[in-house]
Motif scaffolding. Structure first.
Motif, PDB file in Angstrom:
ATOM      1  N   LEU A  19       0.828  -1.206   0.000  1.00  0.00           N
ATOM      2  CA  LEU A  19       0.000   0.000   0.000  1.00  0.00           C
ATOM      3  C   LEU A  19       0.864   1.257   0.000  1.00  0.00           C
ATOM      4  CD1 LEU A  19      -2.830   1.217   0.115  1.00  0.00           C
ATOM      5  CD2 LEU A  19      -2.673   1.151   2.614  1.00  0.00           C
ATOM      6  N   LEU A  20       1.859   1.302   0.874  1.00  0.00           N
ATOM      7  CA  LEU A  20       2.735   2.472   0.942  1.00  0.00           C
ATOM      8  C   LEU A  20       3.506   2.660  -0.360  1.00  0.00           C
ATOM      9  CD1 LEU A  20       4.123   2.169   4.582  1.00  0.00           C
ATOM     10  CD2 LEU A  20       2.702   4.021   3.690  1.00  0.00           C
ATOM     11  N   SER A  26       3.138   6.093  -7.203  1.00  0.00           N
ATOM     12  CA  SER A  26       2.191   6.744  -8.105  1.00  0.00           C
ATOM     13  C   SER A  26       1.948   8.197  -7.719  1.00  0.00           C
ATOM     14  CB  SER A  26       0.864   5.989  -8.116  1.00  0.00           C
ATOM     15  OG  SER A  26       0.224   6.064  -6.858  1.00  0.00           O
ATOM     16  N   ARG A  27       2.435   8.574  -6.519  1.00  0.00           N
ATOM     17  CA  ARG A  27       2.192   9.921  -5.985  1.00  0.00           C
ATOM     18  C   ARG A  27       0.699  10.190  -5.921  1.00  0.00           C
ATOM     19  NH1 ARG A  27       6.951  10.980  -3.937  1.00  0.00           N
ATOM     20  NH2 ARG A  27       6.638  13.246  -4.046  1.00  0.00           N
ATOM     21  N   SER A  28      -0.041   9.139  -5.615  1.00  0.00           N
ATOM     22  CA  SER A  28      -1.494   9.264  -5.597  1.00  0.00           C
ATOM     23  C   SER A  28      -2.096   8.249  -4.628  1.00  0.00           C
ATOM     24  CB  SER A  28      -2.057   9.019  -6.999  1.00  0.00           C
ATOM     25  OG  SER A  28      -3.468   8.889  -6.968  1.00  0.00           O
ATOM     26  N   THR A  74       0.677   6.137   6.444  1.00  0.00           N
ATOM     27  CA  THR A  74      -0.324   6.008   5.387  1.00  0.00           C
ATOM     28  C   THR A  74      -1.386   7.088   5.514  1.00  0.00           C
ATOM     29  OG1 THR A  74       0.011   3.596   5.371  1.00  0.00           O
ATOM     30  CG2 THR A  74      -1.967   4.443   4.288  1.00  0.00           C
ATOM     31  N   VAL A  75      -1.852   7.314   6.726  1.00  0.00           N
ATOM     32  CA  VAL A  75      -2.856   8.360   6.955  1.00  0.00           C
ATOM     33  C   VAL A  75      -2.293   9.729   6.567  1.00  0.00           C
ATOM     34  CG1 VAL A  75      -4.180   9.600   8.725  1.00  0.00           C
ATOM     35  CG2 VAL A  75      -4.087   7.086   8.742  1.00  0.00           C
ATOM     36  N   ARG A  83      -3.135  14.733  -0.582  1.00  0.00           N
ATOM     37  CA  ARG A  83      -4.550  15.004  -0.328  1.00  0.00           C
ATOM     38  C   ARG A  83      -5.317  15.334  -1.617  1.00  0.00           C
ATOM     39  NH1 ARG A  83      -7.823  16.299   3.866  1.00  0.00           N
ATOM     40  NH2 ARG A  83      -9.597  17.660   3.413  1.00  0.00           N
ATOM     41  N   ALA A  84      -4.665  16.005  -2.559  1.00  0.00           N
ATOM     42  CA  ALA A  84      -5.338  16.412  -3.806  1.00  0.00           C
ATOM     43  C   ALA A  84      -5.803  15.209  -4.617  1.00  0.00           C
ATOM     44  CB  ALA A  84      -4.402  17.279  -4.637  1.00  0.00           C
TER      45      ALA A  84
END
Length: 212
Positions: A19-20, A26-28, A74-75, A83-84
């Motif tokens: 996940l990380l 992907s920077r997403s 992760t959060v 966030r974007a």
């Protein structure tokens, strides 16, 4: 430690790393439920408060620190750095419908009516349903990236293997924890549809989607 717990722990660790890596590379954080990740952060925080009171082994302590640190990392990536890219519109599961009942159940059904024990019980109950916002999000969007499905598979495998761990401990150590076993069964059942779709679609190179 038996082989089932060992493999389960590393499957859990693999899920977190996948996940990380997915988010960072992907920077997403598209397709990732921030609400599920917050719930997992709460799970690890309330479960591993014994880090402050006891020492079992270096392995045990290291894994606990890794789980807590990675959950908050992760959060942070989801709600701060990237966030974007976070899809809050589809991440709309009402987590209070999980946290409040689970909190009440932990107070009513536990091994010992003591603060740390209640918090540990709360973490066990909460972990069993913490993935629901993620599954709900996939259901709403209609599909999931392959890397996200690998994350979910490793997470589900970890929980399924822990059931074998409990069976092993019962037969070879005489240890039986009804709370952990029932919660583990609930969590494994929640993954059943996903496991089926993973095997029939993802492993055949197809996109995964959950029925709405």
């Amino acid at each position: 430690m038996n082989i089932f717990r060992g493999i389960a722990d590393f499957s859990h660790l693999a899920a977190i790393i996948i996940l990380l890596h997915k988010i960072w590379k992907s920077r997403s954080c598209a397709g990732i439920s921030g609400k599920s990740q917050i719930l997992f952060a709460i799970v690890f925080t309330t479960r591993y408060l014994d880090l402050l009171t006891s020492f079992i082994s270096l392995y045990n302590t290291s894994m606990k620190v890794i789980y807590i640190s990675c959950s908050y990392a992760t959060v942070y990536l989801i709600y701060m750095k990237f966030r974007a890219t976070y899809d809050g519109n589809h991440d709309s599961f009402r987590v209070e419908f999980l946290v409040v009942p689970v909190g009440g159940l932990a107070v009513l059904i536990n091994h010992d009516f003591a603060l740390l024990e209640i918090l540990w019980t709360f973490s066990i109950y909460l972990e069993s349903v913490a993935i629901l916002p993620q599954l709900f999000m996939i259901s709403k969007t209609g599909e999931a990236e392959t890397i996200t499905t690998h994350y979910l598979f490793c997470l589900g495998l970890y929980r399924a293997l822990y059931l074998f761990n409990w069976i092993w401990r019962f037969y070879f150590e005489g240890f039986f924890d009804m709370i952990a076993i029932v919660a583990g069964l609930v969590q494994t059942v929640l993954y059943c549809d996903f496991f089926y779709l993973y095997v029939t679609k993802v492993l055949k190179g197809k996109k995964l989607s959950l029925p709405a």
